[in-house]
Design a protein around this motif. Structure first.
Motif, short mmCIF file in Angstrom:
data_model
loop_
_atom_site.label_atom_id
_atom_site.label_comp_id
_atom_site.label_asym_id
_atom_site.label_seq_id
_atom_site.Cartn_x
_atom_site.Cartn_y
_atom_site.Cartn_z
N GLY A 179 0.79 -1.22 0.00
CA GLY A 179 0.00 0.00 0.00
C GLY A 179 0.82 1.27 0.00
N SER A 180 2.14 1.15 0.17
CA SER A 180 3.01 2.33 0.18
C SER A 180 3.07 2.96 -1.20
N MET A 181 3.12 4.29 -1.21
CA MET A 181 3.24 5.05 -2.45
C MET A 181 4.62 5.71 -2.49
N GLN A 182 5.32 5.50 -3.61
CA GLN A 182 6.69 5.96 -3.75
C GLN A 182 6.82 6.71 -5.08
N ARG A 183 7.30 7.95 -5.03
CA ARG A 183 7.42 8.76 -6.23
C ARG A 183 8.49 8.20 -7.16
N ILE A 184 8.20 8.18 -8.48
CA ILE A 184 9.14 7.67 -9.47
C ILE A 184 9.73 8.84 -10.24
N SER A 185 11.06 8.88 -10.30
CA SER A 185 11.74 9.96 -11.02
C SER A 185 12.40 9.40 -12.27
N GLY A 186 13.09 10.27 -13.01
CA GLY A 186 13.82 9.82 -14.18
C GLY A 186 12.94 9.71 -15.41
N ASP A 187 13.60 9.51 -16.57
CA ASP A 187 12.89 9.39 -17.84
C ASP A 187 12.45 7.96 -18.13
N VAL A 188 13.23 7.00 -17.64
CA VAL A 188 13.00 5.60 -17.99
C VAL A 188 12.87 4.76 -16.71
N LEU A 189 11.82 3.98 -16.66
CA LEU A 189 11.61 3.01 -15.60
C LEU A 189 11.94 1.63 -16.16
N SER A 190 12.79 0.87 -15.46
CA SER A 190 13.11 -0.50 -15.88
C SER A 190 12.87 -1.42 -14.70
N PHE A 191 12.07 -2.45 -14.88
CA PHE A 191 11.95 -3.43 -13.81
C PHE A 191 12.50 -4.76 -14.30
N PHE A 192 12.99 -5.55 -13.36
CA PHE A 192 13.75 -6.74 -13.71
C PHE A 192 13.46 -7.88 -12.75
N ILE A 193 13.71 -9.09 -13.24
CA ILE A 193 13.73 -10.27 -12.38
C ILE A 193 15.03 -11.04 -12.64
N HIS A 194 15.49 -11.70 -11.62
CA HIS A 194 16.62 -12.62 -11.77
C HIS A 194 16.28 -13.86 -10.97
N TRP A 195 16.57 -15.01 -11.55
CA TRP A 195 16.33 -16.25 -10.82
C TRP A 195 17.38 -17.29 -11.21
N ARG A 196 17.56 -18.24 -10.32
CA ARG A 196 18.47 -19.36 -10.56
C ARG A 196 17.79 -20.62 -10.07
N ALA A 207 15.50 -15.97 -6.33
CA ALA A 207 14.54 -15.28 -7.19
C ALA A 207 14.25 -13.91 -6.59
N PHE A 208 14.44 -12.85 -7.38
CA PHE A 208 14.12 -11.51 -6.88
C PHE A 208 13.66 -10.60 -8.01
N PHE A 209 12.94 -9.56 -7.61
CA PHE A 209 12.39 -8.54 -8.51
C PHE A 209 12.91 -7.18 -8.06
N GLY A 210 13.05 -6.26 -8.97
CA GLY A 210 13.43 -4.91 -8.59
C GLY A 210 13.13 -3.94 -9.70
N TYR A 211 13.34 -2.67 -9.42
CA TYR A 211 13.18 -1.68 -10.49
C TYR A 211 14.26 -0.62 -10.40
N MET A 212 14.58 -0.04 -11.57
CA MET A 212 15.59 1.00 -11.72
C MET A 212 14.95 2.20 -12.39
N THR A 213 15.51 3.38 -12.16
CA THR A 213 15.12 4.58 -12.89
C THR A 213 16.37 5.33 -13.32
N ARG A 214 16.32 5.93 -14.50
CA ARG A 214 17.45 6.71 -14.98
C ARG A 214 16.97 7.67 -16.05
N ASP A 215 17.82 8.63 -16.38
CA ASP A 215 17.54 9.54 -17.48
C ASP A 215 18.03 8.92 -18.78
N ARG A 216 17.39 9.27 -19.88
CA ARG A 216 17.76 8.69 -21.17
C ARG A 216 19.23 8.92 -21.50
N ALA A 217 19.74 10.12 -21.17
CA ALA A 217 21.10 10.48 -21.57
C ALA A 217 22.16 9.68 -20.82
#
Length: 717
Positions: free
Chosen positions: A477-494, A576-586
């Motif tokens: 239920g937490s709300m977290q502001r997203i910054s940057g131009d690009v949002l990338s979410f990812f998973i990694h598992w083994r 197994a984990f999930f996450g997200y990144m934010t960055r500017d296009r440049a």
């Protein structure tokens, strides 16, 4: 994993080892630079401390610290992607499939889908398997350009290993919220490590008491038990079982001396007949335990304990409070049900919805009088949970579905067909709760309350059991502001023992949760939203990423999903984990850059489809993350976003429309007796309580700090 590693990850404080002094400045600066590449840095105080130590000591400590934070951010593994130049160079899905089929081209070289009969993509030699090495992928990308918006998490100076372990031990022991499984395992380690240290004065959470009681039991110290269930939890702990009692424990054989000690504790508690009403809730566990304790051999010596087992077997009937309440409500006697419930204040508060629905206006005063009489005896966590429930029962929902979530994070949705609650009664009940919470916060906050404005919409951790391990993990239920131009979410598992294929997908919704497209292994692109490629075998680890440029998204909601297509469940995979990144296009950079990671959480739920977070755009065009931490059953195998999108939309609507009590609410309550102001780096004197994402430098040494790592400390007892 070493205790130092666990402490750094859990507290962002570095225990300082004993060792000779020396000129470690050069090594300390090198460590700081290496940490910056992962999005961490040493505080000024910690850098000065390490600079005055022997280089060898700093090197040894640095290896542990760097390894700890790399795992926190998910940088302890190699994140390769199928399409080497991702997010560039990702073809249209059909074109890509035809390229893979080209390996099986007919003699004339003409490749069309009609050239083949039924095919399995996984059987194609170039599908789902990396076609290049990790280092070849790195060579295809430019370096990340540093930006002011990159994440920088500061590591602070700690005390000795013993001091830091004891500090965290007392913090976890005093938690008013039950600990998630990973924290409970850490707490068990600390309880043994700190057995000879000062012990906590109070232990509010029953599961935590069981952990400490096991240590006390081994050292022949007085036990902290005041209910029969406390004894049952201890028995489970002694058998290496589940102290939450949610799963069955296979009770181990105990020595005669230990059996007598456990029965003696149970006999003392059960001397109060009122305590026996709790036995039937775990009757099967009690019957199993009776055999392991040889309880019948001690019936004469411990008659009260013996009665516990006769009640569990059904040979002796003791009506529970719940049964007595059912009887009263069955004949419409709401005041009578309330009188029964007053003997169990927590149950009274949790039963308010049911009682209020059954009550007529003439019974409202009885309900309110009972709440005023018992509210001081109920934990703040229960009071806050009830208040959150009540405000959602009177809000205008317009057909909003009802979302149920169990203690494992598994969710299901139904239509909400409950009768509405009277607004006036709910208003008075909430006022009574607010008054009690305000009074208790006077002892929880010290002096001036400074808060990070970006932290106000973080939900209160009213149930910590489903909170995953990771970095930047906040309650559902937490709300977290997203910054940057690009949002990338990812998973990694083994995978662990057999081939395992997870699929990262995203469902897009317009206003009203109308479907607006998706991206998955069956649809690698949707506008500028791009999938990094499907990986179907994770014996050496696998990563999938979806890039979402904010400006190109015409949807209102972006809902990632992690789907089990084949192989091992999330809890059986090696990792197994999930996450997200934010960055500017440049900024360019690799597909995965640790210092752009904003959050990373383990996937540990028992469902086959995970919904970690929902991204949404508000009316002003700003993007937010709303954390879900939910799982649904899905299919046994072959889960696809095409099968889950309807359920996902209903689930998302139920969560979006729900109002969660957040940090802003508690700060508002604290403001009634304390000075409250936002933190902008100003100078402050006297006692201070800081509430925010991370501890900033420059605060007085005695400041009480509440961050995402110890958010439960904000909730009073």
């Amino acid at each position: 994993m070493s205790l130092t590693t666990l402490l750094v990850q859990r507290t962002k404080r570095v225990p300082i080892p004993t060792g000779p002094s020396g000129d470690g400045a050069t090594v300390a600066r090198q460590l700081d630079a290496a940490l910056m590449d992962v999005g961490f840095k040493l505080s000024g105080e910690l850098l000065r401390q390490l600079s005055a130590m022997s280089p060898g000591v700093v090197i040894d400590l640095g290896v542990s610290v760097l390894g700890a934070v790399r795992e926190l951010a998910g940088d302890h593994v190699q994140h390769n992607v199928y399409f080497k130049r991702f997010p560039q160079g990702v073809p249209d899905t059909i074109t890509f499939w035809l390229q893979c089929l080209g390996q099986l081209a007919p003699a004339d070289g003409q490749v069309t889908l009609s050239s083949f009969g039924t095919i399995n993509l996984v059987d194609l030699p170039t599908y789902g398997r990396y076609q290049h090495t990790y280092y070849e992928m790195l060579a295809a990308h430019e370096e990340l350009i540093a930006a002011a918006g990159d994440r920088v998490t500061v590591l602070h100076l700690g005390g000795t290993l013993q001091d830091e372990a004891h500090r965290l031990y007392l913090q976890l022991a005093s938690s008013t919220v039950p600990l998630p499984e990973h924290d409970r395992a850490l707490f068990e380690t600390l309880a043994v490590f700190c057995a000879d240290n000062t012990q906590p004065d109070t232990i509010p959470a029953r599961e935590n008491r069981a952990v400490i009681n096991r240590v006390r039991f081994a050292h022949h110290r007085p036990l902290l038990v005041d209910t029969v269930t406390d004894v049952l939890r201890l028995a489970a702990a002694l058998s290496g079982g589940d102290v939450t009692l949610e799963t069955a424990t296979r009770f181990r054989g105990l020595s005669r001396k230990d059996r007598r000690a456990l029965l003696a504790a149970l006999d003392t508690v059960a001397a109060n007949p009122a305590k026996l009403g709790d036995v039937k809730a775990h009757a099967r566990a009690w019957v199993r335990l009776a055999g392991g304790l040889h309880a019948e051999d001690y019936a004469d010596r411990y008659p009260n304990a013996a009665r516990v087992f006769t009640v569990a077997r059904g040979d002796d009937y003791v009506p529970s409070i719940a049964a007595r309440v059912d009887a009263a409500l069955g004949v419409g006697d709401v005041p009578g049900a309330v009188r029964v419930l007053q003997a169990a204040p927590g149950l009274l508060m949790r039963s308010l919805d049911r009682v209020a629905r059954a009550a007529g206006p003439d019974a409202h005063s009885a309900i309110l009088d009972a709440v005023h009489a018992v509210r001081g005896k109920v934990s703040a966590r229960v009071l806050l949970s009830v208040r959150e429930h009540l405000i959602n029962r009177v809000a205008e929902r317009d057909g909003t579905p009802r979302v149920f979530t169990n203690r494992k994070g598994k969710a299901w949705v139904t239509e909400d067909n409950r009768l509405p609650l009277p607004h006036g009664l709910v208003h008075e009940l909430c006022a009574a709760i607010d008054s009690e919470i305000t009074a208790r916060l006077a002892d929880r906050v010290e002096g001036t309350v400074l808060f990070d404005p970006d932290f106000l919409r973080i939900a209160l951790p009213l149930s910590g059991k489903t909170a995953p391990r990771g970095m930047g993990v906040v309650p559902r239920g937490s709300m977290q502001r997203i910054s940057g131009d690009v949002l990338s979410f990812f998973i990694h598992w083994r995978q662990n023992e057999r081939r395992t294929d997870y699929d990262l997908s995203v469902q897009l919704y317009a206003d009203g949760f109308r479907e607006a497209g998706h991206v998955s292994y069956t649809a690698l692109r949707h506008g500028e939203i791009v999938h990094s490629g499907d990986i179907t075998d994770a014996r050496d680890g696998a990563t999938e990423i979806i890039d979402v440029p904010h400006g190109s998204v015409d949807a209102r909601y972006v809902m990632p999903q992690v789907l089990l297509f084949a192989g091992e469940s999330f809890i059986k995979a090696a990792e197994a984990f999930f996450g997200y990144m934010t960055r500017d296009r440049a900024q360019k950079g690799q597909p995965y850059e640790p210092r752009t990671v904003r959050a990373k959480s383990d996937l540990t739920g028992r469902g086959r489809v995970a919904f970690p977070v929902l991204f949404l755009r508000d009316d002003d065009g700003a993007w937010w993350a709303k954390w879900l931490h939910l799982y649904t059953s899905g299919r046994a195998q072959l889960n696809q976003v095409e099968h889950t999108r309807a359920t996902a939309g209903t689930l998302a609507r139920g969560i979006i429309d729900r109002e969660y009590l957040n940090v802003g609410y508690l700060i508002g309550m604290a403001g009634q007796h304390s000075k409250v102001e936002p933190w902008h780096g100003q100078h402050v004197d006297g006692p201070v309580t800081f509430i925010g994402w991370e501890r900033p430098e420059g605060l007085p040494e005695s400041t009480r700090v509440i961050t995402v790592d110890n958010l439960a400390d904000l909730i009073p007892e």
